[in-house]
Scaffold this active site. Structure first.
Site: not given
Ligand code: ADP
Ligand code: MG
Length: 634
Positions: A25, A87, A214
């Site tokens: 992840d 990211k 999430d």
């Protein structure tokens, strides 16, 4: 993107043949690595017992690179060389990054690597791919140590790496590149919400529609997944790229500042280091309040003043109420986009460390009117699902296990005459997939062909998205329709497309790998699908018109050439009559009426019947001349 499961004949490996594979992840705030050991997915820890690796990379003065907790601790001392949340920059250009002025890094728009940005650090220019690779290298080393790769207990065959469902082609490609740079063999990229669903075993237990909520450190993503007959389909995604656990920390931080000002109205603004310190204290207090009624926040600022305040869980809930409510807006939108009511939702899966907060859980429960699934650790569930998938992909499966496969979200095709789309790989094909189709030339003597690759469900190129264009040259000059050009579309397991064209008689070939720097978001895909359903009728009309025009053009060109070569076979009047029909058809082709154009084509066909018969006779007698009847097999 949706996923399809297929069961395969069991190839369950004997224990000593257990193949090593990991799931990663690669998160904005934290990254993790997991594997399947003795049929159980487990997150691997570092030597200090930490499972979570903060996604922070620091380039040190001595040229070394530090990743994780140590780098995170130095963020305020060395912000330009300590990169967090990389990211957010994957596969992006400078103009994609909102508010880059508030980010402490020195961005450079790179000239040679296309439009993608780079960061200036003391170790030189670094791309987000290189920075992410450092995180992946650290996780790879952790896995190799923990799995005994170093001591020869096996070889690490590869990794499944997760990406947000909305990641486009450029972001997915960047993630794959980072993995390759870290020396990892990427078995598959997997959507984060799908990984979470896999971790909960929803793939083999249930049919129905699930919500994956999430809430991470800096981002909120909500996805609605539908599972029918083994196919996982992303019905809708939504979210807020600037909402996460960090905002809850910030609310506590502001509350502490208010407290200080209450006692000292002349309090000077805080420096960078003190701000960082208070934010860290705020995060610790937030996490503490998940399981406790109150948190004491004690620290000393750089000017020597002592801070000692107590925050109750109740106060914290009040401070952050708006943030919790804010997550429900994208949630509602996703429900609306997917056309669902609350009764349609079979389960809600919680992902992301910030969903541990009781007020968040409560808000979700109140909204969906059901208790969310929480028996797995919300910040580990994505890595666990990735590990399960990796384990299946390398072949450590028992009979009952299933393999998840991606499918293409939109059809892929190419442009044919008249601006029409010929679909080669239909939407929802399982990946990897390869399909070939033969095409031919439109004109006599045509020696080159331009191939335009498009994506979408609509009938006309103009309504689809163009992905790439390339040319096949050196086709031998032949009559129209004689050349055979085989066009092959191939999509690999990660959804990346390559197209090749090969002329069958000469074997000349052209090839293009389609790597659009900006792919489609799930929203765009949904939009394109919706518009294709809504406009099917209009599309059919447009296709008919375009086809009629192509037919008309082809017959006009064929008859004109024939008249030039064999015009002497008919009388001048006959020739004039045909020419008049050609002109008439040319004029009709300009109109928008496919029926009338087709009638014009029929009329021209009819007018040339005698001429065609004369040409046939002439060519037969040419072929027969000098031969006796016995040598002709009729
Ligand atoms: P990402 O997906 O962005 O990498 P994570 O899923 O690791 O992020 O979530 C990180 C966030 O979760 C941080 O804001 C962190 O403070 C928060 N968090 C972790 N544990 C807890 C907890 N026990 N209570 C409240 N928040 C938590
Ligand atoms: Mg995450």
């Amino acid at each position: 993107m949706a996923l399809l499961q297929i069961s395969e004949p069991g190839q369950s490996a004997a224990p000593h043949q257990h193949k090593l594979a990991i799931g990663i992840d690669l998160g904005t705030t934290n990254s993790l690595v997991a594997t399947v050991k003795s049929s159980m997915a487990t997150v691997l820890q570092d030597e200090h017992g930490h499972a979570l690796l903060p996604s922070v990379v620091r380039y040190m003065p001595d040229n070394s690179v530090v990743v994780g907790h140590e780098a995170q601790a130095q963020q305020s001392h060395d912000p330009a060389n300590t990169i967090a949340s990389v990211k957010r920059f994957m596969g992006r250009s400078l103009k994609d990054i909102a508010n880059s002025a508030h980010i402490p890094y020195r961005f450079v728009d790179s000239a040679d690597s296309g439009k993608l940005l780079q960061l200036q650090t003391r170790a030189g220019l670094k791309t987000p791919v290189e920075i992410s690779a450092e995180i992946l290298k650290t996780l790879k080393a952790r896995a190799e140590k923990s799995l005994g790769v170093e001591s020869g207990r096996g070889e690490l065959l590869g990794a499944v790496i997760t990406v947000p469902a909305y990641f486009d082609d450029a972001q997915r490609q960047a993630t794959k590149d980072a993995a390759r740079l870290a020396g990892l063999n990427v078995l598959r990229l997997l959507n984060e919400p799908t990984a979470a669903a896999v971790a909960y075993g929803l793939d083999n237990a249930a049919e129905g529609t699930f919500v994956i909520y999430d809430l991470g450190g800096g981002t909120f993503d909500v996805s609605i997944l539908k599972l029918t007959k083994g196919v996982f389909e992303v019905l809708a995604t939504n979210g807020d790229s600037a909402l996460g656990g960090d905002d809850f920390d910030h609310r506590i931080y502001c509350w502490i500042l208010d407290k200080i000002r209450e006692g000292d109205s002349h309090f000077a603004p805080l420096g960078e280091q003190d701000t960082r310190l208070l934010l860290t204290k705020a995060r610790q207090a937030k996490e503490w309040l998940t399981d406790n009624h109150e948190a004491q926040i004690v620290c000393r600022l750089s000017n020597g003043s002592l801070i000692d305040v107590t925050l109750s869980a109740q106060q914290f809930v009040a401070l952050t109420q708006q943030l919790v409510i804010k997550t429900l807006t994208p949630t509602r939108k996703a429900m609306r986009d997917a056309n669902l009511t609350l009764e349609d939702i079979k389960g809600v899966v919680l992902v992301g460390g910030a969903t541990r907060m009781p007020q968040v859980k409560q808000a979700i429960e109140d909204y969906f009117k059901q208790t969310p699934l929480t028996n797995l650790d919300p910040d580990k569930v994505v890595a666990l699902g990735a590990a399960i998938q990796a384990n299946a992909l390398v072949g450590n499966r028992s009979d009952s296990d299933l393999l998840l496969l991606d499918i293409t979200p939109l059809s892929l095709g190419l442009e044919t005459m008249g601006g029409l789309v010929e679909k080669i790989i239909p939407r929802n094909s399982t990946l990897p997939v390869a399909r070939a189709q033969d095409f031919t030339t439109y004109k006599d003597g045509q020696t080159a062909m331009s191939i335009q690759v498009v994506q979408g469900e609509r009938e006309l190129v103009a309504d689809c998205r163009s992905l790439a264009q390339f040319e096949l040259r050196g086709i031998p000059a032949m009559a129209a329709g004689a050349a055979r050009i085989r066009v092959t579309f191939q999509v690999d397991a990660d959804g990346l497309l390559s197209v090749s064209a090969r002329e069958q008689t000469t074997g000349i070939e052209a090839h293009v790998v389609v790597k659009p720097s900006y792919g489609l978001t799930e929203d765009e895909i949904t939009h394109m699908l919706k518009s294709s359903f809504g406009s099917a009728e209009a599309d059919k009309k447009a296709r008919m018109l375009a086809e009629a025009r192509v037919n008309a053009g082809a017959i006009i060109s064929a008859v004109t050439i024939a008249l030039r070569h064999d015009g002497n076979l008919i009388t001048a009047e006959e020739k004039q009559a045909i020419e008049a029909e050609i002109e008439a058809l040319q004029a009709i082709s300009e109109t928008d009426n496919a029926v009338v154009i087709n009638q014009g084509v029929d009329k021209l066909n009819h007018a040339t019947e005698a001429f065609a018969a004369a040409r046939m006779n002439a060519s037969v007698s040419r072929a027969l001349s000098g031969k006796n009847l016995d040598s002709i097999n009729l």
